[in-house]
Design a protein around this motif. Structure first.
Motif, mmCIF file in Angstrom:
data_model
loop_
_atom_site.group_PDB
_atom_site.id
_atom_site.type_symbol
_atom_site.label_atom_id
_atom_site.label_comp_id
_atom_site.label_asym_id
_atom_site.label_seq_id
_atom_site.Cartn_x
_atom_site.Cartn_y
_atom_site.Cartn_z
ATOM 1 N N ASP A 139 17.894 -14.298 -4.490
ATOM 2 C CA ASP A 139 17.863 -15.079 -3.264
ATOM 3 C C ASP A 139 18.397 -16.582 -3.732
ATOM 4 N N VAL A 140 17.994 -17.103 -4.719
ATOM 5 C CA VAL A 140 18.289 -18.078 -5.433
ATOM 6 C C VAL A 140 18.784 -18.147 -6.821
ATOM 7 N N VAL A 141 19.885 -18.850 -7.424
ATOM 8 C CA VAL A 141 20.069 -19.253 -8.604
ATOM 9 C C VAL A 141 20.136 -20.595 -8.953
ATOM 10 N N VAL A 142 19.440 -20.930 -9.991
ATOM 11 C CA VAL A 142 19.235 -22.514 -10.214
ATOM 12 C C VAL A 142 20.030 -22.728 -11.728
ATOM 13 N N PHE A 143 20.688 -23.790 -11.800
ATOM 14 C CA PHE A 143 20.924 -24.233 -13.017
ATOM 15 C C PHE A 143 20.293 -25.743 -13.286
ATOM 16 N N ASP A 144 19.919 -26.129 -14.438
ATOM 17 C CA ASP A 144 19.322 -27.501 -14.775
ATOM 18 C C ASP A 144 20.111 -27.967 -16.136
ATOM 19 N N PRO A 145 21.327 -28.117 -16.278
ATOM 20 C CA PRO A 145 22.220 -28.320 -17.574
ATOM 21 C C PRO A 145 21.434 -29.417 -18.307
ATOM 22 N N MET A 146 21.747 -29.516 -19.643
ATOM 23 C CA MET A 146 21.429 -30.709 -20.280
ATOM 24 C C MET A 146 22.132 -31.937 -20.070
ATOM 25 N N ARG B 198 27.425 -17.480 -7.643
ATOM 26 C CA ARG B 198 27.795 -17.416 -6.329
ATOM 27 C C ARG B 198 27.855 -15.866 -5.894
ATOM 28 N N ARG B 199 28.504 -15.168 -6.494
ATOM 29 C CA ARG B 199 28.233 -13.693 -6.371
ATOM 30 C C ARG B 199 27.107 -13.100 -6.288
ATOM 31 N N VAL B 200 26.223 -13.595 -7.058
ATOM 32 C CA VAL B 200 24.901 -13.045 -7.703
ATOM 33 C C VAL B 200 23.809 -13.356 -6.450
ATOM 34 N N THR B 201 23.931 -14.653 -5.953
ATOM 35 C CA THR B 201 23.101 -15.208 -4.832
ATOM 36 C C THR B 201 23.307 -14.715 -3.500
ATOM 37 N N ARG B 202 22.110 -14.559 -2.921
ATOM 38 C CA ARG B 202 21.967 -14.359 -1.535
ATOM 39 C C ARG B 202 21.876 -15.367 -0.679
ATOM 40 N N ARG B 203 21.494 -16.719 -1.067
ATOM 41 C CA ARG B 203 21.262 -17.993 -0.253
ATOM 42 C C ARG B 203 21.882 -19.225 -0.837
ATOM 43 N N TRP B 204 21.353 -19.637 -1.911
ATOM 44 C CA TRP B 204 21.646 -20.657 -2.576
ATOM 45 C C TRP B 204 22.236 -20.648 -4.215
ATOM 46 N N VAL B 205 22.911 -21.382 -4.658
ATOM 47 C CA VAL B 205 23.087 -21.683 -6.113
ATOM 48 C C VAL B 205 22.756 -23.114 -6.233
ATOM 49 N N VAL B 206 21.773 -23.700 -6.701
ATOM 50 C CA VAL B 206 21.389 -24.986 -6.784
ATOM 51 C C VAL B 206 21.541 -25.500 -8.348
ATOM 52 N N VAL B 207 22.008 -26.755 -8.443
ATOM 53 C CA VAL B 207 22.525 -27.229 -9.751
ATOM 54 C C VAL B 207 21.637 -28.826 -9.403
ATOM 55 N N LYS B 208 21.193 -29.079 -10.770
ATOM 56 C CA LYS B 208 20.649 -30.336 -11.133
ATOM 57 C C LYS B 208 21.734 -31.197 -11.834
#
Length: 260
Positions: free
Chosen positions: A176-183, A215-225
């Motif tokens: 549903d959601v994929v999250v990235f918090d890069p250094m 974006r291919r994998v998510t159903r709702r959001w890709v969220v990036v910090k």
């Protein structure tokens, strides 16, 4: 020969601790160094290993020559307490997490956001954390085994892998959601343990290709910090979501891509 990571115990370990260290050595494919009574680890860190994962009576700790960090809930523990009482959490708000959601955290680190997500999605949800750094993946996985999540949270699965490569193995619309918090490129004030995270974490920036795969994998959001007052999000074509003017981070998000 010097190794990137090895496992050991505190001095004079009980059989249970020794068994845990042996199991971790097998799981992560790293050497097990058994300590003699009163034997220190400084010589090992100078000559035999870049880092040591130590199983002790007070939990699991990652050591290197510059310092150490024991796995604990940190600020995530306070965030979970607040979330349980109905207080808002920026991460949960931006991701729009719901009970039963499946969440993929592509930059697990010390598992802070994953711990919050596990409560937000509840026992029927799913949280998977991907961590490229072997020491950090091992610390998080072994620490989470000993962390009391409680009945209102789901289990957190830890995967040691490059996030972009892992995303390519997943079916479309599998989370549903994929999250990235890069250094962040510039260090910022953070809770204790962040220095250890910076030393071991992958510092490569998030690429547009990895974002598109997410974006291919998510159903709702890709969220990036991203860091506030930087172009971290702009480089990826993302706009910051509204947030407090007192924070030093921004969150951007983007919906799923069309799948042919």
């Amino acid at each position: 020969m010097r190794v990137p990571l090895a496992v050991t115990t505190s001095a004079r370990p009980k059989p249970q601790l020794r068994a845990q260290a042996e199991a971790a050595s097998r799981q992560w494919g790293v050497p097990l160094f058994m300590r003699h009574p009163k034997e220190g680890i400084s010589e090992w860190l100078e000559e035999r290993a870049d880092a040591l994962l130590i199983f002790g009576h007070d939990g699991v700790t990652l050591w290197d020559r510059e310092g150490h960090h024991g796995f604990h809930g940190g600020m995530a523990h306070l965030r979970r307490l607040r979330l349980a009482t109905g207080e808002p959490d920026t991460f949960v708000r931006v991701t729009e997490l719901r009970k039963g959601d499946a969440v993929l955290d592509c930059t697990l680190g010390l598992a802070q956001d994953a711990l919050v997500a596990s409560l937000a999605v509840g026992p029927q949800g799913r949280v998977v954390g991907v961590e490229k750094s072997l020491p950090l993946a091992a610390l998080a996985a072994e620490g989470l085994k000993r962390y009391e999540l409680g009945p209102d949270s789901c289990h957190i699965d830890v995967v040691h892998a490059d996030a972009h490569a892992y995303l390519r193995t997943l079916p479309a619309r599998s989370f549903d959601v994929v999250v990235f918090d890069p250094m962040f490129a510039k260090p910022r004030k953070a809770q204790p343990g962040f220095d250890v995270l910076r030393r071991f974490a992958d510092h490569a920036p998030l690429t547009p290709e990895a974002l598109q795969e997410a974006r291919r994998v998510t159903r709702r959001w890709v969220v990036v910090k991203g860091a506030r007052y930087s172009d971290d999000l702009k480089k990826l074509g993302l706009k910051p979501e509204p947030s407090s003017r007192h924070t030093d981070v921004d969150w951007g998000r983007i919906g799923p891509a069309e799948v042919g």
